[in-house]
Design a protein around this motif. Structure first.
Motif, PDB file in Angstrom:
ATOM      1  N   GLU A  50      -6.520 -12.423  -2.026  1.00 42.70           N
ATOM      2  CA  GLU A  50      -6.693 -12.390  -3.488  1.00 42.70           C
ATOM      3  C   GLU A  50      -8.018 -11.710  -3.846  1.00 42.70           C
ATOM      4  OE1 GLU A  50      -4.448 -13.254  -5.584  1.00 42.70           O
ATOM      5  OE2 GLU A  50      -3.067 -14.429  -4.339  1.00 42.70           O
ATOM      6  N   HIS A  51      -9.035 -12.000  -3.065  1.00 45.26           N
ATOM      7  CA  HIS A  51     -10.350 -11.424  -3.335  1.00 45.26           C
ATOM      8  C   HIS A  51     -10.311  -9.896  -3.120  1.00 45.26           C
ATOM      9  CE1 HIS A  51     -14.682 -11.202  -3.699  1.00 45.26           C
ATOM     10  NE2 HIS A  51     -14.703 -10.480  -2.580  1.00 45.26           N
ATOM     11  N   ALA A  52      -9.697  -9.483  -2.011  1.00 50.74           N
ATOM     12  CA  ALA A  52      -9.680  -8.043  -1.682  1.00 50.74           C
ATOM     13  C   ALA A  52      -8.968  -7.229  -2.770  1.00 50.74           C
ATOM     14  CB  ALA A  52      -9.011  -7.827  -0.329  1.00 50.74           C
ATOM     15  N   TYR A  53      -7.915  -7.789  -3.376  1.00 47.82           N
ATOM     16  CA  TYR A  53      -7.083  -7.027  -4.323  1.00 47.82           C
ATOM     17  C   TYR A  53      -7.366  -7.376  -5.786  1.00 47.82           C
ATOM     18  CZ  TYR A  53      -4.539  -5.187  -0.387  1.00 47.82           C
ATOM     19  OH  TYR A  53      -4.219  -4.516   0.756  1.00 47.82           O
ATOM     20  N   ARG A  54      -8.513  -8.048  -6.021  1.00 44.83           N
ATOM     21  CA  ARG A  54      -8.761  -8.596  -7.375  1.00 44.83           C
ATOM     22  C   ARG A  54      -8.811  -7.522  -8.456  1.00 44.83           C
ATOM     23  NH1 ARG A  54     -13.037  -8.071  -4.365  1.00 44.83           N
ATOM     24  NH2 ARG A  54     -15.053  -7.399  -5.157  1.00 44.83           N
ATOM     25  N   ASP A  55      -9.249  -6.297  -8.124  1.00 45.83           N
ATOM     26  CA  ASP A  55      -9.388  -5.258  -9.155  1.00 45.83           C
ATOM     27  C   ASP A  55      -8.216  -4.284  -9.186  1.00 45.83           C
ATOM     28  OD1 ASP A  55     -11.886  -6.214  -9.912  1.00 45.83           O
ATOM     29  OD2 ASP A  55     -12.892  -5.073  -8.318  1.00 45.83           O
ATOM     30  N   THR A  56      -7.168  -4.564  -8.435  1.00 49.09           N
ATOM     31  CA  THR A  56      -6.094  -3.568  -8.324  1.00 49.09           C
ATOM     32  C   THR A  56      -5.083  -3.702  -9.467  1.00 49.09           C
ATOM     33  OG1 THR A  56      -4.837  -4.997  -6.831  1.00 49.09           O
ATOM     34  CG2 THR A  56      -6.280  -3.371  -5.814  1.00 49.09           C
ATOM     35  N   HIS A  57      -4.220  -2.711  -9.561  1.00 44.43           N
ATOM     36  CA  HIS A  57      -3.175  -2.641 -10.591  1.00 44.43           C
ATOM     37  C   HIS A  57      -2.297  -3.913 -10.525  1.00 44.43           C
ATOM     38  CE1 HIS A  57       0.547  -1.030 -12.443  1.00 44.43           C
ATOM     39  NE2 HIS A  57      -0.306  -0.256 -13.111  1.00 44.43           N
ATOM     40  N   PRO A  58      -1.818  -4.418 -11.670  1.00 39.52           N
ATOM     41  CA  PRO A  58      -1.003  -5.642 -11.676  1.00 39.52           C
ATOM     42  C   PRO A  58       0.204  -5.579 -10.735  1.00 39.52           C
ATOM     43  CG  PRO A  58      -1.580  -5.002 -13.921  1.00 39.52           C
ATOM     44  CD  PRO A  58      -2.122  -3.929 -13.025  1.00 39.52           C
ATOM     45  N   SER A  59       0.809  -4.392 -10.574  1.00 37.57           N
ATOM     46  CA  SER A  59       1.967  -4.296  -9.658  1.00 37.57           C
ATOM     47  C   SER A  59       1.548  -4.583  -8.221  1.00 37.57           C
ATOM     48  CB  SER A  59       2.579  -2.899  -9.713  1.00 37.57           C
ATOM     49  OG  SER A  59       3.087  -2.647 -10.982  1.00 37.57           O
ATOM     50  N   MET A  60       0.354  -4.146  -7.877  1.00 34.08           N
ATOM     51  CA  MET A  60      -0.124  -4.425  -6.517  1.00 34.08           C
ATOM     52  C   MET A  60      -0.404  -5.905  -6.350  1.00 34.08           C
ATOM     53  SD  MET A  60      -2.630  -1.454  -5.209  1.00 34.08           S
ATOM     54  CE  MET A  60      -2.603  -1.948  -3.519  1.00 34.08           C
ATOM     55  N   ARG A  61      -0.958  -6.526  -7.382  1.00 29.34           N
ATOM     56  CA  ARG A  61      -1.259  -7.959  -7.251  1.00 29.34           C
ATOM     57  C   ARG A  61       0.040  -8.760  -7.165  1.00 29.34           C
ATOM     58  NH1 ARG A  61      -5.151  -6.844 -11.024  1.00 29.34           N
ATOM     59  NH2 ARG A  61      -4.387  -8.372 -12.535  1.00 29.34           N
ATOM     60  N   ALA A  62       1.080  -8.283  -7.843  1.00 27.05           N
ATOM     61  CA  ALA A  62       2.377  -8.955  -7.714  1.00 27.05           C
ATOM     62  C   ALA A  62       2.910  -8.813  -6.281  1.00 27.05           C
ATOM     63  CB  ALA A  62       3.369  -8.352  -8.700  1.00 27.05           C
ATOM     64  N   LEU A  63       2.649  -7.652  -5.670  1.00 28.85           N
ATOM     65  CA  LEU A  63       3.122  -7.445  -4.293  1.00 28.85           C
ATOM     66  C   LEU A  63       2.390  -8.353  -3.316  1.00 28.85           C
ATOM     67  CD1 LEU A  63       3.398  -3.552  -4.083  1.00 28.85           C
ATOM     68  CD2 LEU A  63       5.286  -5.186  -4.000  1.00 28.85           C
ATOM     69  N   ILE A  64       1.085  -8.504  -3.499  1.00 27.73           N
ATOM     70  CA  ILE A  64       0.367  -9.308  -2.488  1.00 27.73           C
ATOM     71  C   ILE A  64       0.741 -10.777  -2.590  1.00 27.73           C
ATOM     72  CG2 ILE A  64      -1.586  -7.708  -2.193  1.00 27.73           C
ATOM     73  CD1 ILE A  64      -3.134 -10.105  -3.634  1.00 27.73           C
ATOM     74  N   GLY A  65       1.248 -11.197  -3.752  1.00 30.06           N
ATOM     75  CA  GLY A  65       1.722 -12.583  -3.872  1.00 30.06           C
ATOM     76  C   GLY A  65       2.907 -12.855  -2.941  1.00 30.06           C
ATOM     77  N   MET A  66       3.599 -11.794  -2.503  1.00 24.56           N
ATOM     78  CA  MET A  66       4.777 -11.962  -1.635  1.00 24.56           C
ATOM     79  C   MET A  66       4.431 -11.989  -0.152  1.00 24.56           C
ATOM     80  SD  MET A  66       7.114  -8.952  -3.397  1.00 24.56           S
ATOM     81  CE  MET A  66       7.348  -8.357  -1.759  1.00 24.56           C
ATOM     82  N   MET A  67       3.169 -11.699   0.185  1.00 24.91           N
ATOM     83  CA  MET A  67       2.881 -11.438   1.604  1.00 24.91           C
ATOM     84  C   MET A  67       2.987 -12.698   2.464  1.00 24.91           C
ATOM     85  SD  MET A  67       2.613  -8.269   1.447  1.00 24.91           S
ATOM     86  CE  MET A  67       2.434  -7.959   3.206  1.00 24.91           C
ATOM     87  N   ASP A  68       3.544 -12.495   3.631  1.00 33.93           N
ATOM     88  CA  ASP A  68       3.629 -13.541   4.654  1.00 33.93           C
ATOM     89  C   ASP A  68       2.307 -13.511   5.418  1.00 33.93           C
ATOM     90  OD1 ASP A  68       4.061 -15.024   6.897  1.00 33.93           O
ATOM     91  OD2 ASP A  68       5.896 -13.998   7.518  1.00 33.93           O
ATOM     92  N   LEU A  69       1.569 -14.596   5.398  1.00 31.82           N
ATOM     93  CA  LEU A  69       0.216 -14.579   5.977  1.00 31.82           C
ATOM     94  C   LEU A  69       0.213 -14.827   7.482  1.00 31.82           C
ATOM     95  CD1 LEU A  69      -1.504 -16.601   3.146  1.00 31.82           C
ATOM     96  CD2 LEU A  69      -1.476 -14.127   3.450  1.00 31.82           C
ATOM     97  N   ARG A  70       1.390 -15.092   8.039  1.00 32.93           N
ATOM     98  CA  ARG A  70       1.390 -15.439   9.479  1.00 32.93           C
ATOM     99  C   ARG A  70       1.177 -14.222  10.363  1.00 32.93           C
ATOM    100  NH1 ARG A  70       6.977 -18.475   9.243  1.00 32.93           N
ATOM    101  NH2 ARG A  70       7.240 -16.692   7.887  1.00 32.93           N
ATOM    102  N   TRP A  71       1.658 -13.043   9.896  1.00 29.62           N
ATOM    103  CA  TRP A  71       1.463 -11.822  10.700  1.00 29.62           C
ATOM    104  C   TRP A  71       0.234 -11.099  10.154  1.00 29.62           C
ATOM    105  CZ3 TRP A  71       0.747  -6.682  11.017  1.00 29.62           C
ATOM    106  CH2 TRP A  71       1.047  -6.048  12.226  1.00 29.62           C
TER     107      TRP A  71
END
Ligand SMILES: Cc1cc2nc3c(=O)[nH]c(=O)nc-3n(C[C@H](O)[C@H](O)[C@H](O)COP(=O)(O)OP(=O)(O)OC[C@H]3O[C@@H](n4cnc5c(N)ncnc54)[C@H](O)[C@@H]3O)c2cc1C
Length: 398
Positions: free
Chosen positions: A249-270
């Motif tokens: 969340e910190h790394a992508y805090r300033d990015t476009h809203p579409s990108m922030r929506a994408l990172i919400g989907m990420m699987d953190l295990r890999w």
């Protein structure tokens, strides 16, 4: 010349291509894979038209195309503003120029095409759960031992054992891949679960300061593949889920809203630290030769690591056929044919990495202002060294 099979350590895309291309000339191989199953894991992978020179030669193009998709375009977007910076059309004009398609495919599906072809071929023996842990060179061959105590022997050995290759450590000894301070996360979700407002049919690269996201559809649009990559001081650490989410969340805090929506989907295990190898001149010693990532692992910015491993597999096999069992001659010919092309992929991948991740400032502004002037003809010319494919020693003919 030894009549023993050639041992191939590693049943990834490079190792299996080498087995198929060796079998084409009647040379038996024994493929030793450390994992419990061949090709059991994987995410999306992209290929330029260059790999089709190999698939054509192996008679696999139709099977590959049945599981792959050809996107309409590859896009580069600004990760902060969402502005489209680059559009490379990858359908009719691209096919006309490069004679073959640009494809996106699930790695497991491609792996299964190669595995099925291997299983149909009596000259190829596939051995899973065979983690090679040691080897011994003998006068006319080589023997390896596995972690569970089995021994296999062969006339020569192709080390297709990936970026952390055991054989590279013994032959070259240049340590672990060089970490560059970035990590990658990967996720595949069903397309109907995708909520972010992003192009769904193209390959898209969102390029931002110290970060990027690549996404594209898989399996004829039924799945959506996302890779996100960012710079972090914690790149070498194993983080718990809460810390990994906070870092993201910190790394992508300033990015476009579409990108922030994408990172919400990420699987953190890999979550993997990213690193590559510097080019080296020699990949063989005695009866052992390195292939694919074991020889020349690049960063993934050109999306060509697996493509190079596949090209290597055919080239090495043709060199062995041409040398008629003189492995030294074959390995020298293979190195000579492959060195500059694979080193260029390694070096250009590093340059492109920096180009994608420029920090905010004048250099980034200059990049954004210049790339919008690139037209199709210019981009196709820039990519032709790569996408036109590589000459392969034609021992067996087309
Ligand atoms: C995030 C990401 C995205 C990428 N995207 C692309 C892309 O779009 N296009 C592209 O071309 N490339 C891409 N790459 C690069 C690509 O994944 C690699 O370059 C490619 O997999 C290398 O193939 P290989 O056969 O050399 O090795 P690998 O695929 O690593 O296969 C090595 C095999 O050897 C086995 N093995 C290892 N050690 C032993 C041992 N001691 N004994 C027995 N077996 C062993 C492993 O289990 C494995 O099956 C990407 C990489 C990453 C990290």
């Amino acid at each position: 010349m030894s009549h023993e099979p050639i041992l191939i350590v590693g049943g990834g895309l490079g190792g299996l291509t080498a087995a198929l291309a060796l079998a084409r000339g009647g040379r038996p191989t024994r493929v030793l894979e450390g994992a419990a199953e061949f090709g059991a894991i994987g995410y999306g992978v992209q290929f330029g038209p260059n790999v089709f020179h190999v698939f054509d030669r192996l008679g696999l193009t139709e099977q590959v195309m049945a599981v792959a998709d050809s996107p309409p375009a590859v896009l580069m977007l600004d990760a902060l503003t969402g502005q489209e910076l680059v559009r490379i059309p990858t359908r009719a004009s691209f096919r006309a120029r490069f004679k073959h398609p640009y494809i996106i495919v699930h790695r497991i599906d491609l792996h299964n095409v190669l595995l099925d072809a291997c299983r149909r071929n009596d000259a190829i023996e596939l051995v899973a759960e065979a983690m090679v842990s040691g080897f011994e060179e003998r006068g006319d061959g080589i023997a390896v031992t596995t972690a569970d105590g089995r021994t296999f022997s062969g006339g020569a050995l192709v080390a297709a054992d990936g970026v952390r290759s055991l054989f590279r450590a013994k032959l070259i000894g240049d340590g672990e891949p060089q970490p560059i301070g970035y990590v990658a996360l990967r996720t595949i979700v069903p397309m109907q679960e995708l909520k972010a407002d992003v192009p769904r049919d193209c390959v898209v690269l969102w390029s931002g300061p110290g970060l990027h996201i690549v996404h594209y559809p898989l399996r004829h649009g039924s799945e959506f593949n996302v890779v996100n990559v960012f710079r972090t001081a914690a790149h070498a650490e194993r983080l718990d889920a809460a810390s990994a989410r906070a870092e993201l969340e910190h790394a992508y805090r300033d990015t476009h809203p579409s990108m922030r929506a994408l990172i919400g989907m990420m699987d953190l295990r890999w979550r993997r630290s990213i690193g590559d190898r510097a080019p080296v001149r020699h990949w063989h010693r005695g009866r052992i030769v390195l292939l694919g990532d074991a020889a020349h692992a690049p960063l993934q910015s050109l999306a060509q690591g697996a493509g190079m491993a596949i090209e290597d597999g055919l080239c090495l096999a043709e060199a062995i056929h041409a040398a008629d069992g003189d492995y030294q001659a074959a390995f020298r010919r293979f190195e000579a044919a492959r060195l500059l092309r694979t080193a260029r992929v390694q070096l250009e991948s590093r340059s492109l990495w920096d180009f994608y991740h420029l920090d905010e400032g004048i250099a980034r502004d200059v990049r954004n202002a210049s790339v919008v002037d690139w037209d199709e003809a210019h981009m196709f010319d820039c990519l032709s060294w790569l996408y036109d494919g590589a000459p392969v020693p034609p021992a067996l003919g087309p």
